[in-house]
Motif scaffolding. Structure first.
Motif, short mmCIF file in Angstrom:
data_model
loop_
_atom_site.label_atom_id
_atom_site.label_comp_id
_atom_site.label_asym_id
_atom_site.label_seq_id
_atom_site.Cartn_x
_atom_site.Cartn_y
_atom_site.Cartn_z
N ARG A 167 91.01 -33.54 -51.98
CA ARG A 167 90.28 -34.72 -52.15
C ARG A 167 91.07 -35.68 -53.24
NH1 ARG A 167 85.72 -34.99 -55.68
NH2 ARG A 167 85.93 -32.94 -56.21
N CYS A 214 87.19 -40.82 -49.78
CA CYS A 214 86.90 -39.86 -48.49
C CYS A 214 87.06 -40.33 -47.35
CB CYS A 214 85.56 -39.21 -48.87
SG CYS A 214 84.87 -38.01 -47.84
N TRP A 237 84.52 -45.46 -49.34
CA TRP A 237 84.93 -44.29 -48.39
C TRP A 237 85.59 -44.93 -47.24
CZ3 TRP A 237 81.13 -39.61 -48.03
CH2 TRP A 237 81.10 -38.95 -49.40
#
Ligand code: SF4
Length: 561
Positions: free
Chosen positions: A17, A37, A83
């Motif tokens: 990540r 993400c 994200w």
């Protein structure tokens, strides 16, 4: 809200990540890490051989599937802005290894009829070492079936999604997030991410105005999942959602996916005039459909307001012709009224009705089958969703049957090999009437209601009552249903349905002469028969097989098509 968390799992994505971290400067000029993400949202395949998969009609207008995944794009809007989100709908497009390899996290959401594929997808993502978060109605009703997922979001996501995001960003890789029931303020629900959607894949797009229903039907899971106090969005909120659809270029059929659109009439009365004005200002870019309880027919003012806002279709749960059975299932709103007259009244406001019927209740009598056929014919409802009673997880019915020791093992599990819906898989419990009699009645109803002649007859009678006199005739540019207008489409429908050709042509010519304003809807309903005709035959074959099994005979061959 209850949050159960377990320590970081073996996936080890806390490290990978960091590769997607973006260093930003905050207002004070200090650097901070914004954790990115890559989320792959996957909408599972619906089981094949379902009443609702009318892909034949979709193909006729160049679409791939009837409905779009509104729930997932609503959840997408709750995720952090930084994200990166992609959406794959397995009903309209392939899911590739590259899609899965791209993702840091896979999110899956769906209903009971998507359960087998949702469970398969959890395994598939794990094979490629991707953590999975699941949510949606079926996960909320039967979380134990999704125990292999890394994260479970149970209940309405708005209340717990922040906790999931915080857990993910802090490196946790497992957890269960349970929302307190019916507490979500839908006025704070975000604008769905319509930009993630490929509009041309769908026959219609959904919006949601309210959640919950004030009634008490024993078999219903809506009131268990969303409660009996309907919660509505604000008028500005729903108009902003429609504006977003409009700005993204969508034109055509919009379905209000509400559990019961008229559940909160007081609020609805304030929305409809604004909806009418909004439509008028833009020259009617949308035609609306929805689902509502039969008491909609008691309110002429509301029907007129829906007509003015350009509603053209309503789904109504009728369930049974027998007042005693309606009382037993706690559907009192359908008793003490003439159902056919209520349906005809809705037709007089220019909206056609599709309806739900159920066979297999405890109090049903031997005469029920013919009474159901008679009611469908009298009311002139072309499209009827006629299913066997299916005890849905978490309902009053399921609790009662469990208490009475009548619920079958695995009643909440939809197996891949079964590949059907409540039309073929109900009754998932010990019935009071002999099951063979129920199945024989059910088969009889399907055979008669879906014979081409009976269907065409109901179309003709509907057309005679459907008052479209004050509606615009043309659909807006960009509405895929325009493709149904040409004579080519009629020929395609007739070619696909040789056994229906004669009665359908007769109806087509008659409606063209007597009520041309209704013709478009009659052709739409003829196109839907491209699915419902063959589908009813498949269900009848399966019911024959079940009857033969009960009779101890070798199972009959299931007819193709
Ligand atoms: S009217 Fe419809 S949504 Fe409301 S409780 Fe009955 S079945 Fe459920």
């Amino acid at each position: 809200m209850l949050v159960q968390r377990t320590p970081k799992s073996f996936w080890g994505f806390a490290e990978s990540r960091k590769l997607h971290g973006i260093v930003t400067l905050n207002a004070l000029g200090r650097s901070s890490m914004t954790i990115s993400c890559r989320v792959l949202m996957i909408y599972p395949k619906f089981v094949p051989n379902s009443f609702w998969n009318y892909t034949e009609a979709c193909e006729l207008v160049g679409a791939k599937y009837p409905a779009a995944p509104l729930g997932l794009i609503t959840v997408a809007a709750m995720l952090p802005k930084h994200w990166d989100i992609r959406l794959v709908n397995r009903n309209t497009e392939p899911l590739t290894d590259a899609d899965l390899d791209w993702a840091d996290l896979v999110m899956i959401g769906g209903m009971l009829n998507q359960q087998p594929d949702a469970i398969y997808l959890i395994g598939l993502a794990h094979q490629r070492s991707k953590p999975v978060c699941v949510g949606g109605p079926d996960v909320s009703s039967s979380p134990h079936l999704y125990a292999d997922a890394d994260f479970l979001v149970i209940g309405e996501a708005e209340q717990v999604i922040e906790h999931f995001i915080a857990a993910w960003e802090s490196g946790e890789r497992q957890g269960v997030f349970i929302a307190e029931k019916f507490k979500i303020d839908v006025t704070r629900s975000p604008m769905p991410r319509y930009d993630l959607m490929k509009f041309d894949h769908y026959l219609f797009i959904g919006v949601q105005y309210s959640r919950g229903c004030p009634f008490t039907c024993e078999f219903c899971d809506i009131i268990e999942l969303y409660g009996r106090v309907p919660r509505t969005k604000t008028n500005d909120q729903i108009l902003a959602e429609l504006q977003a659809l409009y700005d993204n270029g969508y034109r055509g059929h919009v379905d209000f996916v509400d559990d019961n659109f008229i559940g909160n009439k007081k609020n609805l009365r304030t929305l409809l005039p604004r909806l009418k004005a909004w439509q008028e200002e833009r020259d009617y870019p949308f035609e609306f459909s929805t689902e509502a309880s039969i008491n909609i027919a008691d309110d002429s003012e509301l029907l007129q307001a829906m007509r003015d806002a350009n509603f053209f279709a309503v789904f109504v749960g009728i369930e049974s012709p027998d007042p005693e059975t309606l009382a037993q299932m706690k559907k009192k709103q359908n008793t003490r009224r003439n159902i056919a007259e209520c349906i005809h009244k809705i037709y007089s406001y220019g909206m056609f009705v599709t309806a739900g019927f159920i066979v297999g209740f405890d109090t049903e009598k031997a005469s029920m089958g013919q009474a159901m056929i008679d009611l469908i014919e009298e009311a002139s409802i072309p499209v009827c969703m006629i299913g066997l009673l299916y005890a849905l997880p978490g309902t009053q019915l399921t609790r009662r049957l469990a208490k009475e020791g009548r619920l079958h093992d695995g009643h909440d599990l939809m197996k891949v090999e079964q590949a059907g819906d409540q039309c073929t898989l109900g009754c998932n419990f010990d019935t009071k009437r002999p099951l063979r009699d129920i199945l024989a009645d059910y088969k009889d109803v399907l055979e008669q209601v879906y014979s081409p002649t009976a269907y065409a007859g109901r179309l003709s009678r509907l057309a005679a009552m459907l008052d479209r006199s004050d509606r615009r005739r043309e659909l807006p540019e960009g509405d895929v249903r325009k493709r149904l207008g040409g004579i080519d489409s009629i020929h395609k429908i007739m070619r696909a349905l040789p056994e229906a050709r004669e009665p359908f042509w007769k109806t087509f010519v008659e409606v063209a002469k007597t009520n041309p304003g209704a013709l478009r809807y009659i052709v739409m309903l003829m196109a839907l028969y491209m699915h419902f005709g063959p589908f009813s035959k498949r269900v009848i074959s399966e019911i024959d097989r079940r009857i033969a099994e009960l009779d101890g005979m070798p199972p009959a061959r299931v007819a193709a098509g």
